[in-house]
Write an enzyme that holds these catalytic residues in place. Structure first.
Site, short mmCIF file in Angstrom:
data_model
loop_
_atom_site.label_atom_id
_atom_site.label_comp_id
_atom_site.label_asym_id
_atom_site.label_seq_id
_atom_site.Cartn_x
_atom_site.Cartn_y
_atom_site.Cartn_z
N VAL A 69 33.91 10.55 -37.27
CA VAL A 69 34.33 9.21 -36.87
C VAL A 69 35.36 9.25 -35.76
O VAL A 69 36.12 8.32 -35.59
CB VAL A 69 34.85 8.37 -38.07
CG1 VAL A 69 33.71 7.99 -38.99
CG2 VAL A 69 35.95 9.07 -38.82
N ASP B 52 52.64 4.63 -28.48
CA ASP B 52 51.22 4.70 -28.08
C ASP B 52 50.47 3.44 -28.47
O ASP B 52 49.32 3.49 -28.91
CB ASP B 52 50.55 5.94 -28.69
CG ASP B 52 49.37 6.43 -27.83
OD1 ASP B 52 49.22 5.93 -26.70
OD2 ASP B 52 48.61 7.29 -28.29
N THR C 287 49.84 6.17 -22.49
CA THR C 287 48.68 5.83 -21.68
C THR C 287 49.18 5.14 -20.42
O THR C 287 50.01 4.22 -20.52
CB THR C 287 47.76 4.89 -22.50
OG1 THR C 287 47.36 5.60 -23.68
CG2 THR C 287 46.54 4.46 -21.72
N THR D 230 40.99 15.17 -27.52
CA THR D 230 41.32 16.33 -26.71
C THR D 230 41.28 17.63 -27.51
O THR D 230 40.75 18.62 -27.08
CB THR D 230 42.73 16.17 -26.10
OG1 THR D 230 42.88 14.83 -25.64
CG2 THR D 230 42.95 17.11 -24.94
N PHE D 231 41.86 17.63 -28.69
CA PHE D 231 41.83 18.84 -29.50
C PHE D 231 41.57 18.53 -30.96
O PHE D 231 41.83 19.35 -31.84
CB PHE D 231 43.16 19.62 -29.36
CG PHE D 231 44.38 18.80 -29.63
CD1 PHE D 231 45.10 18.28 -28.58
CD2 PHE D 231 44.81 18.54 -30.93
CE1 PHE D 231 46.23 17.50 -28.82
CE2 PHE D 231 45.94 17.79 -31.17
CZ PHE D 231 46.65 17.26 -30.10
N GLY D 232 41.07 17.34 -31.24
CA GLY D 232 40.86 16.96 -32.62
C GLY D 232 39.55 16.25 -32.86
O GLY D 232 38.88 15.79 -31.94
N ARG D 233 39.19 16.23 -34.12
CA ARG D 233 38.07 15.41 -34.59
C ARG D 233 38.53 14.69 -35.84
O ARG D 233 39.39 15.19 -36.56
CB ARG D 233 36.90 16.30 -34.99
CG ARG D 233 35.95 16.44 -33.85
CD ARG D 233 34.62 17.03 -34.26
NE ARG D 233 33.84 16.90 -33.05
CZ ARG D 233 32.54 16.65 -33.00
NH1 ARG D 233 31.84 16.54 -34.09
NH2 ARG D 233 31.94 16.50 -31.86
N ASP E 207 47.02 6.89 -35.21
CA ASP E 207 47.36 7.89 -34.20
C ASP E 207 48.85 7.92 -33.87
O ASP E 207 49.31 7.32 -32.90
CB ASP E 207 46.53 7.71 -32.92
CG ASP E 207 46.49 9.01 -32.12
OD1 ASP E 207 47.37 9.86 -32.33
OD2 ASP E 207 45.59 9.17 -31.28
N THR F 101 36.49 11.75 -31.89
CA THR F 101 36.71 13.00 -31.18
C THR F 101 37.82 12.79 -30.17
O THR F 101 38.06 11.67 -29.73
CB THR F 101 35.44 13.47 -30.43
OG1 THR F 101 35.11 12.48 -29.46
CG2 THR F 101 34.28 13.68 -31.37
N LYS G 297 41.61 14.15 -40.29
CA LYS G 297 41.86 14.54 -38.91
C LYS G 297 41.99 16.06 -38.87
O LYS G 297 42.79 16.63 -39.61
CB LYS G 297 43.14 13.87 -38.41
CG LYS G 297 43.47 14.09 -36.94
CD LYS G 297 44.65 13.20 -36.55
CE LYS G 297 45.08 13.39 -35.12
NZ LYS G 297 46.12 12.43 -34.72
N LYS H 270 48.21 0.47 -28.04
CA LYS H 270 47.08 0.06 -27.19
C LYS H 270 45.92 -0.32 -28.12
O LYS H 270 45.94 0.06 -29.30
CB LYS H 270 46.67 1.18 -26.24
CG LYS H 270 46.32 2.50 -26.90
CD LYS H 270 45.95 3.52 -25.83
CE LYS H 270 45.86 4.92 -26.40
NZ LYS H 270 45.49 5.89 -25.38
N ASN I 216 44.28 2.15 -30.60
CA ASN I 216 45.05 2.67 -31.74
C ASN I 216 45.33 1.63 -32.81
O ASN I 216 46.14 1.84 -33.69
CB ASN I 216 46.37 3.27 -31.24
CG ASN I 216 46.16 4.60 -30.56
OD1 ASN I 216 45.10 5.19 -30.66
ND2 ASN I 216 47.17 5.07 -29.84
#
Length: 352
Positions: free
Chosen positions: A49, A166, A201, A53-56, A184, A51, A72, A168, A171
């Protein structure tokens, strides 16, 4: 500007945890708020559910309770390569401390030789971002509802000396009833004074972040001004093809409102988007109370908001607790081929 964004989406990935289970099945991480101790073997992966930069993020089902959660999962080598170790520790620290109806909850953290894991609420309504994109823009009343719930979430975080950093539409998740959950917390931080990290962002960055002047909780009120504008206009107030162009426009501070915006909401946005943070609404002596007393919020019963008594303007279509239809579909990829991380790198996460 490496973002720790893990966006939401869906795909089936039933084998996603198997490799790491062999290393971790007998070990448990920290106790959850409900005093349940989890281990990876308890969790059946249903779908991807998200993806990033470095996570799923995976939708998982607890084999014992049959409850659904979001897991996560972050690749340790990528976290280190992108210098995100502190952000990951901050995220855990902040989520361990908070408990509010409009914030995601963390139940358990763990790591093995390849991955960091965070077990959190699964929020099935999807991102506010997708509803905003499909509608183009929100009505004044719809924007008022979401802004009111976000104000309560920010007020709560700031009362605990936490800056979110963060805000936006991506999120902000909607639960099955349509109330918000901020997610997040990779950029969130417990503040003793000011911080100097450039993160966030581009369209949502406050001037003091861009200018590296040191920033604090005032950045969240600036971001809320950007968000209110974007919800009601359908686009952010400062945009350009590249980040540098966006930064120039933010520092110039020139606002052009679409004609249809309500008089009072224009006044509110102007008061949030004040370059001098000492005069920014929300960051003065009375804090969030100044925001709540603004004329745009006159219809709002502030006591009812955190009790989730306001009627949500959008009711997500959710057929059951593990419904993934409100998220995007992500392509399958083999995500498990990385070699184990050297012991010296694992030391960084020994308390995770």
């Amino acid at each position: 500007m490496a973002s720790s964004k893990v966006k939401s989406g869906v795909n089936s990935d039933t084998n996603s945890l198997k490799e790491s289970k062999s290393n971790a099945s007998s070990l448990a991480g920290e106790a959850a708020p409900n005093n349940r101790i989890y281990c990876l073997d308890d969790l059946e992966t249903m779908a991807t559910v998200g993806t990033g930069t470095f996570g799923r993020v995976f939708l998982v089902k607890d084999k014992k309770s049959r409850a659904f959660y979001a897991l996560k999962q972050m690749k340790i080598p990528d976290v280190i390569r992108l210098k995100q170790e502190q952000h990951v520790h901050n995220e855990k620290e902040v989520l361990t401390e908070v408990n509010h109806p409009f914030l995601i909850r963390l139940f358990w953290t763990y790591h093995d030789e390849r991955f960091l894991y965070m077990l959190m609420d699964y929020v099935p309504g999807g991102e506010l971002f997708s509803y905003l994109r499909s509608r183009g823009r929100f009505s004044n009343n719809t924007g008022l509802f979401y802004t009111s719930e976000i104000v309560c979430a920010i007020e709560y975080l700031h009362s605990k000396e936490i800056v979110y950093r963060d805000l936006k539409p991506e999120n902000i998740l909607l639960d099955s009833e349509g109330h918000i959950r901020l997610t997040d917390f990779g950029f969130a931080k417990k503040l003793s004074d000011r911080t100097w990290t450039l993160c966030g962002t581009p369209e949502y960055l406050a001037p003091e972040v861009i200018q590296s002047k040191g920033h604090g909780r005032a950045v969240d009120w600036w971001a809320l001004g950007i968000l209110v504008f974007e919800m009601l206009a359908g686009y952010p107030p400062f945009f350009d093809d590249n980040p540098f162009g966006i930064y120039q426009k933010i520092l110039a501070g020139k606002l052009e409102f679409p004609r249809h915006l309500d008089f009072y909401v224009k006044d509110l946005i102007k008061k949030f988007l004040v370059i001098d943070r000492a005069r920014r609404l929300g960051n003065m002596k009375n804090g969030a109370d100044d925001v709540k007393k603004h004329r745009w919020f006159k219809p709002i019963d502030w006591d009812a908001v955190p009790l989730r008594k306001l009627k949500p303007p959008i009711a997500p279509k959710v057929s059951h607790e593990g419904d993934t239809s409100n998220f995007d579909v992500y392509p399958e990829e083999d995500w498990k081929k990385d070699p184990p991380v050297p012991q010296k790198d694992l030391e960084i996460f020994k308390n995770f």
